[in-house]
Write an enzyme that holds these catalytic residues in place. Structure first.
Site, PDB file in Angstrom:
ATOM      1  N   CYS A  69      -6.690 -23.158  16.016  1.00  0.00           N
ATOM      2  CA  CYS A  69      -5.213 -22.825  15.816  1.00  0.00           C
ATOM      3  C   CYS A  69      -4.838 -22.093  17.187  1.00  0.00           C
ATOM      4  O   CYS A  69      -5.461 -20.922  17.383  1.00  0.00           O
ATOM      5  CB  CYS A  69      -4.774 -22.268  14.607  1.00  0.00           C
ATOM      6  SG  CYS A  69      -3.042 -21.990  14.529  1.00  0.00           S
ATOM      7  N   CYS A 202      -1.287 -26.755  20.992  1.00  0.00           N
ATOM      8  CA  CYS A 202      -1.395 -26.617  19.429  1.00  0.00           C
ATOM      9  C   CYS A 202      -2.315 -27.748  18.903  1.00  0.00           C
ATOM     10  O   CYS A 202      -1.980 -28.937  19.484  1.00  0.00           O
ATOM     11  CB  CYS A 202       0.089 -26.876  19.051  1.00  0.00           C
ATOM     12  SG  CYS A 202       0.461 -27.087  17.293  1.00  0.00           S
TER      13      CYS A 202
END
Ligand code: DGL
Length: 282
Positions: A69, A202
């Site tokens: 992440c 992302c």
């Protein structure tokens, strides 16, 4: 056993690449669906939620946890590595992020090299970074890229709402409009000049890479984070084989802090033969 963490399903893009690359290793994945998305949360919240999830993965037997992440990496990785882990009572455990391998690939410079070298010193490429609001405001990508390539132009664009829309399986037209708006926002900053490379910063965004491809110019190289991370992880494990010693069981455990049935169904949209999730708390 290797732990992989994401706020939701985005980290499955990284996990899938790791499982394909290391089918013999065991992985445990944790998606913090009770708190997704992280991208609009405060830094302190992201650090605390990430710490709880990393600790939950350690308790499950993972000695090495990869933050799949960007938001958690950008905001929490350094603080967890330098401030929390040395005193956390988990000797022999580690936590890694995914910004370092991405910066290495973007600058073609090893992470350990933090002063400009020839020819990187003279590279004048333009790099676009698309990420969540929190990743963009952390400034970690421009900071780390410029340390190695001071003349590169780094243009950041927050794609607010895109990770959440992907997570919620928004219709293609809605996703396309969000990606188009992000690319338009980035081009407004470059004066219409297409970047040489684009970092989809992302882990949800590889799921809409085809839409970024559609809206970016054909000459822009899109850095695919799952591949970049798998390559770098291979190097890391060669240097630190003790994290995987004797592991040949190839088990895959998927955990969520959300509703396991709902998340299992949604995960299959992204990865058709992914095993079912089980519920956990952090
Ligand atoms: N997938 C995460 C990332 O790479 C963030 C999504 C979110 O929780 O906002 O940044």
């Amino acid at each position: 056993m290797i732990g992989v963490f994401d706020s939701g399903l985005g980290g499955l893009t990284v996990l899938r690449a790791l499982v394909a690359r290391f089918p013999q290793l065991s992985f445990v994945y944790l998606g913090d669906h009770a708190h997704v998305p992280y991208g609009n949360r405060s830094s302190d919240e992201v650090v605390e939620l990430t710490r709880r999830s990393v600790e939950a993965l350690y308790k499950r037997g993972a000695k090495l946890v990869l933050l799949g992440c960007n938001t958690a990496t950008a905001v929490a990785a350094r603080r967890l590595q330098r401030i929390w882990l040395p005193h956390a009572g988990w000797p022999g455990h580690n936590v890694l992020g995914i910004v370092a391998p991405t910066v290495e690939a973007a600058t073609q410079t090893p992470w350990a090299v933090t002063t400009p070298q020839y020819p990187q010193k003279y590279m004048t490429d333009t790099i676009a970074v698309f990420g969540t609001t929190r990743t963009v405001t952390s400034g970690v990508y421009p900071e780390e890229i410029r340390k190695r390539c001071p003349r590169m132009r780094v243009v950041q664009q927050a794609s607010a709402g895109l990770a959440g829309a992907i997570e919620d399986e928004a219709p293609e037209a809605e996703l396309d409009a969000l990606v188009a708006a992000s690319v338009a926002g980035m081009l407004a900053q470059t004066g219409g000049v297409q970047p040489h490379s684009a970092i989809l910063g992302c882990t949800h965004f590889p799921l809409v890479e085809h839409l970024f491809r559609r809206h970016l110019g054909p000459s822009t190289r899109i850095l695919s984070q799952p591949d970049v991370v798998a390559n770098s992880f291979e190097d890391y494990l060669e240097r630190k084989p003790h994290y995987t010693d004797c592991d040949v069981s190839g088990e895959l455990t998927l955990l969520t802090t959300g509703d396991a049935d709902e998340i299992s169904a949604r995960a299959r949209v992204f990865w058709p033969d992914v095993p079912a999730f089980s519920h956990t708390t952090t």
